[in-house]
Design a protein around this motif. Sequence first.
Motif, PDB file in Angstrom:
ATOM      1  N   VAL A 112       6.020  -4.930  -4.639  1.00 48.35           N
ATOM      2  CA  VAL A 112       6.806  -5.895  -3.872  1.00 48.35           C
ATOM      3  C   VAL A 112       5.892  -7.072  -3.541  1.00 48.35           C
ATOM      4  O   VAL A 112       4.757  -6.862  -3.092  1.00 48.35           O
ATOM      5  CB  VAL A 112       7.356  -5.284  -2.565  1.00 48.35           C
ATOM      6  N   GLN A 113       6.356  -8.299  -3.769  1.00 52.03           N
ATOM      7  CA  GLN A 113       5.532  -9.449  -3.419  1.00 52.03           C
ATOM      8  C   GLN A 113       5.661  -9.745  -1.931  1.00 52.03           C
ATOM      9  O   GLN A 113       6.766  -9.804  -1.379  1.00 52.03           O
ATOM     10  CB  GLN A 113       5.913 -10.694  -4.221  1.00 52.03           C
ATOM     11  N   ARG A 114       4.538  -9.938  -1.277  1.00 51.99           N
ATOM     12  CA  ARG A 114       4.492 -10.289   0.141  1.00 51.99           C
ATOM     13  C   ARG A 114       3.992 -11.727   0.268  1.00 51.99           C
ATOM     14  O   ARG A 114       3.124 -12.161  -0.496  1.00 51.99           O
ATOM     15  CB  ARG A 114       3.556  -9.352   0.907  1.00 51.99           C
ATOM     16  N   SER A 115       4.527 -12.456   1.248  1.00 55.79           N
ATOM     17  CA  SER A 115       4.206 -13.876   1.393  1.00 55.79           C
ATOM     18  C   SER A 115       4.037 -14.225   2.863  1.00 55.79           C
ATOM     19  O   SER A 115       4.838 -13.790   3.709  1.00 55.79           O
ATOM     20  CB  SER A 115       5.314 -14.729   0.774  1.00 55.79           C
ATOM     21  N   PHE A 116       3.000 -15.028   3.185  1.00 55.26           N
ATOM     22  CA  PHE A 116       2.715 -15.425   4.558  1.00 55.26           C
ATOM     23  C   PHE A 116       2.262 -16.884   4.599  1.00 55.26           C
ATOM     24  O   PHE A 116       1.470 -17.315   3.760  1.00 55.26           O
ATOM     25  CB  PHE A 116       1.610 -14.546   5.174  1.00 55.26           C
ATOM     26  N   TRP A 171       0.937  -9.014  -4.506  1.00 52.32           N
ATOM     27  CA  TRP A 171       1.859  -7.946  -4.885  1.00 52.32           C
ATOM     28  C   TRP A 171       1.288  -6.632  -4.370  1.00 52.32           C
ATOM     29  O   TRP A 171       0.096  -6.345  -4.544  1.00 52.32           O
ATOM     30  CB  TRP A 171       2.033  -7.906  -6.397  1.00 52.32           C
ATOM     31  N   ALA A 221       0.140  -8.723   8.889  1.00 48.80           N
ATOM     32  CA  ALA A 221       1.089  -7.620   8.708  1.00 48.80           C
ATOM     33  C   ALA A 221       0.326  -6.304   8.704  1.00 48.80           C
ATOM     34  O   ALA A 221      -0.881  -6.258   8.418  1.00 48.80           O
ATOM     35  CB  ALA A 221       1.866  -7.771   7.405  1.00 48.80           C
ATOM     36  N   ASN A 243       6.232   2.651   4.275  1.00 47.53           N
ATOM     37  CA  ASN A 243       6.683   1.587   3.367  1.00 47.53           C
ATOM     38  C   ASN A 243       6.548   1.970   1.897  1.00 47.53           C
ATOM     39  O   ASN A 243       6.678   1.117   1.013  1.00 47.53           O
ATOM     40  CB  ASN A 243       5.883   0.304   3.621  1.00 47.53           C
ATOM     41  N   THR A 266       0.009 -15.073  -0.891  1.00 51.10           N
ATOM     42  CA  THR A 266       0.917 -14.126  -1.539  1.00 51.10           C
ATOM     43  C   THR A 266       0.096 -13.043  -2.225  1.00 51.10           C
ATOM     44  O   THR A 266      -1.049 -13.257  -2.637  1.00 51.10           O
ATOM     45  CB  THR A 266       1.824 -14.802  -2.586  1.00 51.10           C
ATOM     46  N   THR A 275      -3.129 -11.754  -6.321  1.00 50.54           N
ATOM     47  CA  THR A 275      -3.179 -12.456  -5.039  1.00 50.54           C
ATOM     48  C   THR A 275      -3.217 -13.961  -5.268  1.00 50.54           C
ATOM     49  O   THR A 275      -3.535 -14.437  -6.365  1.00 50.54           O
ATOM     50  CB  THR A 275      -4.430 -12.044  -4.247  1.00 50.54           C
ATOM     51  N   TYR A 290       1.118  -2.420   7.044  1.00 52.96           N
ATOM     52  CA  TYR A 290       1.974  -1.556   6.240  1.00 52.96           C
ATOM     53  C   TYR A 290       1.477  -0.119   6.377  1.00 52.96           C
ATOM     54  O   TYR A 290       0.329   0.132   6.795  1.00 52.96           O
ATOM     55  CB  TYR A 290       1.950  -1.997   4.782  1.00 52.96           C
TER      56      TYR A 290
END
Length: 679
Positions: free
Chosen positions: A639-643, A600, A627, A633, A598, A674, A629
């Motif tokens: 925005v929090q991103r999660s993988f 931000w 990903a 975008n 994760t 992170t 971006y």
Amino acid sequence: MKLSPRLAALSGAAAAGLIAAGTAAAVQAAPPSPAPDAAQARTLAANSARALVASRPGYLHASSDDAFVQQSIISSEGTQYVPYERTYKGLPVTGGDFVLATDSAGNLKYASVAQQRAIGNLATTPKLTSATAEKTARAQLKTVSTVEGTKLVVYTLDSAPTLAWETTVRGTVADGPSRLTVDVDAVTGKVLRTQEHVVRGSGTGAWNGPSPLSLNTTLSGSTYSMKDPTVTNLSCQDSATNTTFSGSDDVWGNGTATNKETGCVDALYGAQTEHKMLSQWLGRNGADGNGGYWPIRVGLNDQNAYYDGTQVQIGKNTAGQWIGSMDVVAHEIGHGIDDRTPGGISGSGTQEFVADTFGAATEWFANQPASYDAPDFLVGEKVNLVGSGPIRNMYNPSALGDPNCYSSSIPSTEVHAAAGPGNHWFYLLAMGSSPTNGQPSSPTCNGSSVTGLGIQKAIKIMYNAMLMKTTSSSYLKYRTWTLQAAKNLYGSTGCTEFNTVKAAWDAVSVPAQSGDPTCSGTTTPPPTGSCSGQKLANPGFESGNVSWSASSGVITSSTGQAAHGGSWKAWLDGYGTAHTDTLSQSVTIPSGCRATLTFWLHIDSAESTTTTAYDKLTVKAGSTTLATYSNLNKAAGYVQRSFDVSSLAGTTATISFTGVEDSSLQTSFVIDDTAVTVS
């Protein structure tokens, strides 16, 4: 806009003079020759293979009348797989195929050869007419709708070389549709072999989620259709009419599992997800290897789904619900992948387990929430085909009445039951016998313990083994091919993967073979540790420029961009000129753990376009792109991103961020807080 710290440094160097006048500069040794690029590697492999085949090495069992036809080369992880078909006096040889595996310089690593004896001097004049052979082929089906054709071949599988008529017929058998190839002895009329090609097995869907699901669809004029605009032949149709679903808007399905359009939402979403998995995890260009697929048709009036070489048909469960769940669709497309890799559809009881591995891998790649088709090692558990839950269990096949362990009777066992040992092997290879990530324990046939490699390594080994497949495929051959695949992929760094493949086959009682490769490298045990906690060092950058590898000026407390928490963050790009910034850290993920990355992300841009991605940020875990971006975008705030990065369990991998900016108008990619969290 950030002030580039590099400009001042270069200015100072120029003022002082980079090399003082009269100073003798050391002579640098010539750099080593660069490694071949992908196209060069294929060319070297093709040329090397041609030269090798022309020399007719003994293991090809070549007769003087044999000729060889090189097929399209498949590249995977530095190994080039060069398939060949064989002819004899101009006739195709069924069972004469082979695959040569080379390194990127064209050096032979392994030869996988189906034919085990030379054809010699074989008469090629048939005593049986083609019409008589066709009649014999038709008699193998309950009803016949089409005869696709009959040709004369030399048959070499499991018998002395024999002249044969080979006919493919379409129709039905007792349990549904059939597309059957029949080889008939052209002298005696005996049936030598039958090969079945039918292998069964934004919208709101019934099985996948959360909704709305994002679908790639096509707009033509004012009409939308459920056809992927960039992938050849990937569409979802009504099986009653073979017509692609279409409409005036781009909203599909109603969440009701008995609705065909909803069935197509699930099926198309599953196929498009598998397409991403094939590309990102395996480097494969589509299911057929050339960027293409087959139409998916929802509406089969049967408790079944199947692939037949031209289409995927999706049927219903006993409650009338269409069964296009992620693992079912990915399984059927897995049959297509099997069909379009060397050697064609796997035989001797292996075809269903091969397809099940692609279903499982796609589920894990998708990583859907528990209320949908979540990652597991059960087959068809969501669709409840006949009202009794999943149809196969990969971690304990015997729980559903299938064998856990291999025996000499498996090749003649019904094909779905025969998947048991292979599915059991794949689970042990991926998860191990006693996983620590919440997956169930798996009993072994020899009482051993196996530590898994993770799902991504497991499917990569499986796929690379399939690239050495020939028409003589069997469990015994897959043991050899997967060992060689592990050696090809990972042998340069040790024997951990090789030994795990071997231990998993031993654990399901598939015996060692004389052709099994060996591995003599240093074994590096998987990273082990607790499946809890956060594994990145300095995750919020508050310790400054430590623990991370970063371009100059990236880790900063500058007030030009706000941090998500604290005062430090990683600020990539933002110069408004052609520029690249990088940020990375290596992290060890304990074996058997679930892991989630994760971070931000805030994107600020002076670009005004709403259609063109001029400036890009690429996020990778190891070699896998998670990903990308861009300036498109951009948004206020973070925005929090999660993988899900569970596939890296048992490895040390690099988490990396690369920002690339074009020549004008700044875009800033700002990363903070992170985490790689394991459980």
